[in-house]
Design a protein around this motif. Structure first.
Motif, PDB file in Angstrom:
ATOM      1  N   VAL A 173       0.862  -1.180   0.000  1.00 21.31           N
ATOM      2  CA  VAL A 173       0.000   0.000   0.000  1.00 21.31           C
ATOM      3  C   VAL A 173       0.900   1.233   0.000  1.00 21.31           C
ATOM      4  O   VAL A 173       1.570   1.527   0.991  1.00 21.31           O
ATOM      5  N   VAL A 174       0.930   1.939  -1.113  1.00 18.94           N
ATOM      6  CA  VAL A 174       1.826   3.082  -1.260  1.00 18.94           C
ATOM      7  C   VAL A 174       1.252   4.318  -0.583  1.00 18.94           C
ATOM      8  O   VAL A 174       1.962   5.053   0.113  1.00 18.94           O
ATOM      9  N   LYS A 175      -0.049   4.557  -0.760  1.00 25.46           N
ATOM     10  CA  LYS A 175      -0.654   5.784  -0.227  1.00 25.46           C
ATOM     11  C   LYS A 175      -2.145   5.573  -0.052  1.00 25.46           C
ATOM     12  O   LYS A 175      -2.770   4.803  -0.788  1.00 25.46           O
ATOM     13  N   ILE A 176      -2.720   6.266   0.942  1.00 25.65           N
ATOM     14  CA  ILE A 176      -4.166   6.263   1.168  1.00 25.65           C
ATOM     15  C   ILE A 176      -4.649   7.712   1.153  1.00 25.65           C
ATOM     16  O   ILE A 176      -4.229   8.519   1.984  1.00 25.65           O
ATOM     17  N   ASP A 177      -5.514   8.044   0.195  1.00 22.26           N
ATOM     18  CA  ASP A 177      -6.070   9.390   0.060  1.00 22.26           C
ATOM     19  C   ASP A 177      -7.438   9.399   0.724  1.00 22.26           C
ATOM     20  O   ASP A 177      -8.429   8.928   0.163  1.00 22.26           O
ATOM     21  N   THR A 178      -7.499   9.918   1.951  1.00 20.40           N
ATOM     22  CA  THR A 178      -8.756   9.907   2.703  1.00 20.40           C
ATOM     23  C   THR A 178      -9.768  10.901   2.156  1.00 20.40           C
ATOM     24  O   THR A 178     -10.979  10.690   2.305  1.00 20.40           O
ATOM     25  N   GLU A 179      -9.309  11.975   1.535  1.00 20.90           N
ATOM     26  CA  GLU A 179     -10.244  12.975   1.016  1.00 20.90           C
ATOM     27  C   GLU A 179     -11.037  12.444  -0.167  1.00 20.90           C
ATOM     28  O   GLU A 179     -12.230  12.703  -0.296  1.00 20.90           O
ATOM     29  N   ARG A 180     -10.378  11.693  -1.046  1.00 19.38           N
ATOM     30  CA  ARG A 180     -11.047  11.175  -2.242  1.00 19.38           C
ATOM     31  C   ARG A 180     -11.354   9.680  -2.147  1.00 19.38           C
ATOM     32  O   ARG A 180     -11.800   9.085  -3.138  1.00 19.38           O
ATOM     33  N   ASN A 181     -11.128   9.087  -0.983  1.00 17.75           N
ATOM     34  CA  ASN A 181     -11.407   7.663  -0.752  1.00 17.75           C
ATOM     35  C   ASN A 181     -10.686   6.783  -1.765  1.00 17.75           C
ATOM     36  O   ASN A 181     -11.287   5.932  -2.430  1.00 17.75           O
ATOM     37  N   LEU A 182      -9.369   6.983  -1.872  1.00 19.16           N
ATOM     38  CA  LEU A 182      -8.557   6.235  -2.819  1.00 19.16           C
ATOM     39  C   LEU A 182      -7.452   5.490  -2.086  1.00 19.16           C
ATOM     40  O   LEU A 182      -6.902   5.988  -1.103  1.00 19.16           O
ATOM     41  N   VAL A 183      -7.138   4.306  -2.580  1.00 13.76           N
ATOM     42  CA  VAL A 183      -6.020   3.510  -2.078  1.00 13.76           C
ATOM     43  C   VAL A 183      -5.103   3.218  -3.256  1.00 13.76           C
ATOM     44  O   VAL A 183      -5.547   2.694  -4.281  1.00 13.76           O
ATOM     45  N   LEU A 184      -3.827   3.572  -3.131  1.00 18.96           N
ATOM     46  CA  LEU A 184      -2.847   3.340  -4.181  1.00 18.96           C
ATOM     47  C   LEU A 184      -2.008   2.131  -3.796  1.00 18.96           C
ATOM     48  O   LEU A 184      -1.333   2.133  -2.768  1.00 18.96           O
ATOM     49  N   VAL A 185      -2.075   1.105  -4.644  1.00 16.40           N
ATOM     50  CA  VAL A 185      -1.383  -0.167  -4.401  1.00 16.40           C
ATOM     51  C   VAL A 185      -0.304  -0.334  -5.452  1.00 16.40           C
ATOM     52  O   VAL A 185      -0.537  -0.108  -6.643  1.00 16.40           O
ATOM     53  N   LYS A 186       0.883  -0.727  -5.028  1.00 22.86           N
ATOM     54  CA  LYS A 186       2.002  -0.909  -5.958  1.00 22.86           C
ATOM     55  C   LYS A 186       1.765  -2.124  -6.844  1.00 22.86           C
ATOM     56  O   LYS A 186       1.449  -3.206  -6.363  1.00 22.86           O
ATOM     57  N   GLY A 187       1.919  -1.929  -8.165  1.00 17.53           N
ATOM     58  CA  GLY A 187       1.762  -3.032  -9.098  1.00 17.53           C
ATOM     59  C   GLY A 187       0.355  -3.103  -9.671  1.00 17.53           C
ATOM     60  O   GLY A 187      -0.471  -2.197  -9.481  1.00 17.53           O
TER      61      GLY A 187
END
Length: 240
Positions: A173-187
């Motif tokens: 899990v690279v980053k979690i954007d709480t404002e836009r409800n996004l989770v950035l996963v590597k790969g």
């Protein structure tokens, strides 16, 4: 065990703090509603049933609508159970930041892209025959096995390719954007755009905190075990 439901959006790339380019998949994780809690005493196993993404009520039948009325929730399009997950009551709302943090490793499960009917070479990565004009065999399936007038079950042949459950393990899990409800996963993760996925705690491999402690422990053990070099004085040969 912990997990959450999401929806695959697209792939992109970001730069880390040290300037390294990282390919990531963007997953939209809208608030999940706990529709039901299952326990070992009552159901024989422990799990949480989660739902996400609203759905029109006229698309559901009465039995399915009943589980949403119990928790006073709108109908959900994607409903899934996550085994061995606890800590939440029925009707609670779960966000991605409540479950995961940046740096953790997760397993992502989704339905792969459907490829339709495919031959054995594309579907199972078989080798083809010579492409010369006189070959007579180019992209056939090849030998069917022993000559016993039948083909054994589970023989890899042409057929429907894709559109099956696939799990990719140990994604960071690279980053979690709480404002836009996004989770950035590597790969990359399975499935097409807007496909539903389940993000769960990884079951194999080491966790992020365990990996750091293991490296520091190995370095300390190596310093203790390795002997310190001792200088040896060279003596002159005795005179004859």
């Amino acid at each position: 065990m912990k997990g959450i439901l999401g929806r695959k959006l697209e792939m992109t790339q970001i730069f880390s703090e040290n300037g390294k380019l990282i390919p990531v998949t963007v997953i939209a994780v809208e608030p999940n509603i706990v529709l039901q809690t299952k326990s070992v005493e009552k159901d024989g196993y422990q799990a949480l049933k989660l739902g996400t993404i609203n759905k029109r009520a006229n698309l559901l039948n009465k039995p399915d609508m009943g589980q949403f009325k119990k928790v006073n929730s709108e109908p959900k399009r994607f409903v899934k159970e996550i085994r061995d997950m606890e800590g939440y009551e029925t009707g609670a709302t779960i966000n991605a930041a409540d479950v995961f943090n940046a740096g953790e490793f997760v397993d992502v499960t989704g339905i792969s892209k459907g490829k339709g009917f495919a031959g054995a070479i594309k579907r199972h990565n078989y080798s083809r025959g010579p492409m010369g004009h006189g070959s007579g065999y180019h992209r056939g399936i090849g030998s069917m096995g022993a000559i016993i007038n039948r083909i054994f079950k589970s023989k890899k042949m042409a057929g429907h390719m894709g559109h099956e459950q696939v799990t990719v393990q140990n994604l960071e899990v690279v980053k979690i954007d709480t404002e836009r409800n996004l989770v950035l996963v590597k790969g990359s993760i399975p499935g097409p755009r807007k496909g539903f996925v389940v993000i769960k705690q990884n079951v194999k491999g080491r966790k992020a905190q365990e990996a750091v402690s293991l490296l520091s422990r190995n370095a300390a053990v190596k310093a203790v075990v390795e002997p310190t070099p001792v200088a040896v004085e060279e003596t002159a040969p005795a005179a004859e």
